[in-house]
Motif scaffolding. Structure first.
Motif, PDB file in Angstrom:
ATOM      1  N   LYS A  67     -51.110  69.544   2.148  1.00 55.47           N
ATOM      2  CA  LYS A  67     -50.739  70.600   1.202  1.00 55.47           C
ATOM      3  C   LYS A  67     -51.710  71.778   1.273  1.00 55.47           C
ATOM      4  O   LYS A  67     -52.094  72.354   0.267  1.00 55.47           O
ATOM      5  N   GLU A 167     -44.914  68.125   7.899  1.00 53.46           N
ATOM      6  CA  GLU A 167     -44.965  68.458   6.478  1.00 53.46           C
ATOM      7  C   GLU A 167     -46.099  69.436   6.193  1.00 53.46           C
ATOM      8  O   GLU A 167     -45.940  70.411   5.451  1.00 53.46           O
ATOM      9  N   SER A 168     -47.247  69.174   6.805  1.00 52.61           N
ATOM     10  CA  SER A 168     -48.415  70.034   6.617  1.00 52.61           C
ATOM     11  C   SER A 168     -48.166  71.428   7.172  1.00 52.61           C
ATOM     12  O   SER A 168     -48.468  72.435   6.527  1.00 52.61           O
ATOM     13  N   TYR A 171     -45.730  73.406   4.988  1.00 49.50           N
ATOM     14  CA  TYR A 171     -46.344  73.859   3.736  1.00 49.50           C
ATOM     15  C   TYR A 171     -47.090  75.178   3.949  1.00 49.50           C
ATOM     16  O   TYR A 171     -46.990  76.105   3.137  1.00 49.50           O
ATOM     17  N   GLN A 174     -44.621  78.200   4.822  1.00 48.99           N
ATOM     18  CA  GLN A 174     -43.623  78.566   3.816  1.00 48.99           C
ATOM     19  C   GLN A 174     -44.150  79.502   2.737  1.00 48.99           C
ATOM     20  O   GLN A 174     -43.415  79.844   1.814  1.00 48.99           O
ATOM     21  N   LYS A 175     -45.388  79.935   2.856  1.00 44.77           N
ATOM     22  CA  LYS A 175     -45.949  80.822   1.844  1.00 44.77           C
ATOM     23  C   LYS A 175     -45.137  82.117   1.783  1.00 44.77           C
ATOM     24  O   LYS A 175     -45.086  82.881   2.749  1.00 44.77           O
TER      25      LYS A 175
END
Length: 335
Positions: A67, A167-168, A171, A174-175
């Protein structure tokens, strides 16, 4: 073998530079084992509560490496990294502007033995990353394995390292307001097995996952070539097909990490040891490659963007190689 000892009159600055690099090499090779032993050993002392509380914290915080991590600016700005920078020295070169309103996916080449250029340029401020690229926050991906080691995981995140899983990556990319840079050492651990002085071999021909990731997020790709990265260590010969290479590949399949047998110089002598040679590294950041967003790109679309990335990386290498003493007849080789 004749041993060449370091002179007693070495200036303090150079001794501090060597010490900073020596601790970094130790951190890379031995800190995980030390942290694991310390975590377990504390259970058998009067300080057992430290490990119990940390285990509870570890469980609560277990998703953090995927995250975005948890950087600590005091760690990234430590004077230790400036001494390390000056040891080689390491320089970060900008060839194009990066818009802080966008996110970027960066491919770093080559891996080298210990990826010194990737660490110093993107996990510290020693080379002036924030000055060169204001408004951009760098993240460097590292094998998820290392984030399972107690205490070490927090050290890694403090520098801006994140777990190397999809996933990392998603994350970070996607900012919505942009300003994130995700750096992937594309060749990974396997490429380290071909890292030796003068080598221009990159494990990239069939590595397309990062390209697919960029397309899925509509994130520009940025190629980086770090001149001198492969010159820091010698490596025991391990040609393809040899028993050593087969053993290294087998161990990599089991553990997820490669085990190149490398050597360079020592702390108090110049003949052998695990401290890298004092050879310059110049990390050149190329111009961004626009990528059209598509949720499920076809193989043909991925191949097209991948080929464009290879072309831009070759162009970056050819344009700058003469400045860093690369022979005119030497070119990148993709395997």
């Amino acid at each position: 073998m004749k041993i060449e000892l370091a002179p007693l009159s070495v200036p303090l600055q150079r001794r501090l530079q060597t010490a900073s690099v020596a601790q970094w090499v130790f951190s890379f090779l031995g800190l995980a084992q030390c942290c694991t032993v310390a975590f377990i050993a504390l259970f058998f002392t009067r300080f057992w509560l430290v490990s119990v509380l940390y285990a509870a914290w570890w469980f609560i915080d277990r998703e953090k490496p995927s995250k975005g991590g948890r950087r600590i600016h005091a760690i990234r700005n430590s004077v230790v990294w400036r001494y390390m920078r000056d040891y080689f020295p390491i320089t970060l070169v900008k060839t194009a502007e990066l818009d802080p309103r966008q996110n970027y996916l960066v491919g770093f080449h080559p891996h080298g033995i210990l990826a010194a250029g990737a660490f110093l340029n993107f996990c510290t401020e020693a080379s002036g990353f924030s000055t060169l690229f204001p408004g951009i926050t760098p993240h460097l991906m590292m094998l998820s394995l290392w984030f399972r080691v107690p205490f070490l995981r927090d050290c890694l995140m403090s520098a801006g390292l994140v777990s190397s899983d999809k996933e990392s990556a998603s994350y970070v990319l996607q900012k919505l307001e942009g300003g994130n840079m995700l750096t992937i050492v594309v060749g990974g651990a396997q490429e380290a097995l071909d890292a030796r002085p003068g080598s221009c071999t990159l494990l990239l021909k069939n590595r397309k996952g990062f390209v697919r990731l960029a397309i899925e997020h509509g994130t520009p790709l940025v190629p980086i070539f770090s001149f001198g990265e492969n010159d820091l260590f010698e490596q025991v010969r391990n040609p393809k097909g040899s028993w050593l290479r087969q053993l290294q590949h087998r161990l990599q399949q089991i553990m997820g990490i490669s085990l190149p047998i490398f050597y360079a110089r020592g702390i108090f002598q110049y003949s052998f040891g695990l401290v890298p040679y004092r050879r310059p590294i110049c990390t050149v950041v190329g111009k961004p490659i626009p990528v059209q967003r598509k949720h499920r790109p076809s193989e043909e679309e991925v191949d097209q963007v991948h080929q464009k990335y290879l072309d831009e990386l070759c162009k970056l290498f050819e344009e700058h190689k003469a400045k860093y003493n690369i022979p005119e007849d030497r070119h990148l080789e993709f395997i």
